[in-house]
Design an enzyme around this catalytic site. Sequence first.
Site, PDB file in Angstrom:
ATOM      1  N   PHE A 474      34.160  46.097 -33.743  1.00  0.00           N
ATOM      2  CA  PHE A 474      33.255  46.099 -32.712  1.00  0.00           C
ATOM      3  C   PHE A 474      33.370  47.134 -31.540  1.00  0.00           C
ATOM      4  O   PHE A 474      33.352  46.571 -30.522  1.00  0.00           O
ATOM      5  CB  PHE A 474      32.870  44.583 -32.269  1.00  0.00           C
ATOM      6  CG  PHE A 474      32.393  43.628 -33.256  1.00  0.00           C
ATOM      7  CD1 PHE A 474      31.219  43.883 -33.862  1.00  0.00           C
ATOM      8  CD2 PHE A 474      33.296  42.939 -33.879  1.00  0.00           C
ATOM      9  CE1 PHE A 474      30.686  43.109 -34.795  1.00  0.00           C
ATOM     10  CE2 PHE A 474      33.157  41.963 -35.016  1.00  0.00           C
ATOM     11  CZ  PHE A 474      31.683  42.160 -35.422  1.00  0.00           C
ATOM     12  N   HIS A 475      34.088  48.307 -31.893  1.00  0.00           N
ATOM     13  CA  HIS A 475      34.105  49.111 -30.758  1.00  0.00           C
ATOM     14  C   HIS A 475      33.617  50.600 -31.140  1.00  0.00           C
ATOM     15  O   HIS A 475      34.083  51.483 -30.900  1.00  0.00           O
ATOM     16  CB  HIS A 475      35.710  49.595 -30.682  1.00  0.00           C
ATOM     17  CG  HIS A 475      36.587  48.035 -30.488  1.00  0.00           C
ATOM     18  ND1 HIS A 475      37.899  48.174 -30.707  1.00  0.00           N
ATOM     19  CD2 HIS A 475      36.442  47.267 -29.738  1.00  0.00           C
ATOM     20  CE1 HIS A 475      38.386  46.976 -30.368  1.00  0.00           C
ATOM     21  NE2 HIS A 475      37.406  46.022 -29.892  1.00  0.00           N
ATOM     22  N   PRO A 476      32.169  50.764 -30.954  1.00  0.00           N
ATOM     23  CA  PRO A 476      31.597  51.982 -31.096  1.00  0.00           C
ATOM     24  C   PRO A 476      31.658  52.462 -29.990  1.00  0.00           C
ATOM     25  O   PRO A 476      31.408  52.080 -28.743  1.00  0.00           O
ATOM     26  CB  PRO A 476      30.036  51.471 -31.426  1.00  0.00           C
ATOM     27  CG  PRO A 476      30.047  50.017 -30.984  1.00  0.00           C
ATOM     28  CD  PRO A 476      31.321  49.330 -31.130  1.00  0.00           C
TER      29      PRO A 476
END
Length: 565
Positions: A474-476
């Site tokens: 969850f690190h775009p």
Amino acid sequence: MSQEFDYIIVGAGSAGNTLATRLTEDAGVTVLLLEAGGPDYRFDFRTQMPAALAFPLQGRRYNWAYETDPEPHMDGRRMECGRGKGLGGSSLINGMCYIRGNAMDFDGWAELPGLQDWTYLDCLPYFRKAETRDIGPNDYHGGEGPVSVATPKAGNNPLFHAMVEAGVQAGYPRTEDLNGYQQEGFGPMDRSVTKNGRRSSTARGYLDQAKKRPNLTIVTHALSDRVLFDGKRAVGVTYLVGDSEERVEARARKEVIVSSGAIASPQLLQRSGVGPRALLESLDIPVVHDLPGVGENLQDHLELYLQYACTQPVSLYPSLLWWNQPAIGAEWMFKGTGIGASNQFEAGGFIRTRPEFKWPNIQYHFLPVAINYNGSNGVKEHGFQAHMGSMRSPARGRIQAKSKDPRQHPSILFNYMSTEQDWQEFRDGIRLTREIMAQPALDPYRGREISPGADVQTDEQLDKFIREHAETAFHPSCSCKMGTDDMAVVDGEGRVHGMKGLRVVDASIMPLIITGNLNATTIMIAEKISDKIRGRKPLPRSTAKYYVAGDAPVKGKPMREVKQA
């Protein structure tokens, strides 16, 4: 009749709330802060209890619940891409791991043309400005900032200590502070949690001090439609409120600042006519400015879990049983203590897998229970796991709007595992993790390997497991990157190239993804650029020392050698 403000900020997330709070410190400046989600309800345990971090990902009240296009190197899987929705943005639903990245990340940014003032020592004062660490300030940590940071305390789960010790026994350094002098190694992990055991989102930390100011207007359930332009100058936005189809218009005297995150910021620019000409024309969107990098350069962290049975009843497995949860919730609600007051990521580490990596390329989060990040597939016995992921994949993806409709999710493709380096790092990472888990410190606790399973040994078997089980961390990021090259979208102050009165300030402007979780760095970016917007002198550069591995060996000799395929 439209309202008029000095600044309009689109997105009340980690960056947007920081900007809104800092800009409205100047009493003569008016700010409109638009948020597509709702308030951060303080009595909703799903977002406020640290141990409940999986719950917001299971619904759509606080989660945009994006999905990728079929990922071609992951057996065509449509991968989860959760993003926060509501005041606080992704700081309202993230894992609360307070990790800043490696000093070399920022020094690497500063080597790019136009980004000379983004060195680690330029950024460190802004990390400190944002933070209040519970054990007090020092050269690396702040004591007066809006973000509350909690450190692990004596008496926490023994598995945390055993896993750190196992990393040291495997030949890696010990570090007392993953955000201090040396990130590389294994040690305790800080978390964004208040002294009362509540999530320290930017809604709590920043907006709580700003929301009563008469010069700040906050509108929730306001989905931005597009940015309005007069020629090449941004002059306002239109947005939808709730389920209404009626466009509301707001005007900006000075700037429109897009802080909608790495997925929605490029999508909003594209819908507004700023982006790759061919894409805009294919969607019948009038081209305001042909900017080919909008939505390109998309990066993320991919991770997987290595899970083990625990032979002693010390894991958090009992807390997953419904009949134990009321007592956990009551202690958290009334005392702010207990299992509920921690995200349970209290130990971790960063290592290099090969000498060609000059700073860590693998991150670990240790968890004293065996369960998926989103709360699914909990192992029905005592267990523990290591989350292992690569940090700086060469893979690059893209975001593309599908239409003019603001309610339609964009096309998202990360191109996970699309380079040989990706496969090598994950194979190395799994094998090195097994070596760590085999060290004597874990002998009192380690049972069988649940996942991938001891029979998964060859490159082919590992690759199959990776394709089927690796997940987003969850690190775009990086989809509107800073820089001066042809694919850069903004300059070093977040100003969109070729436009006036338009900035992007959020994780999308990172030129390269950092080594670790993104939230603290996103807040730092907003703190730093807010001074630029306000015309203030930057904070003085830090003089703190920091570790550079240089020619240091990747690891020492492990206490226990492990034979693997």
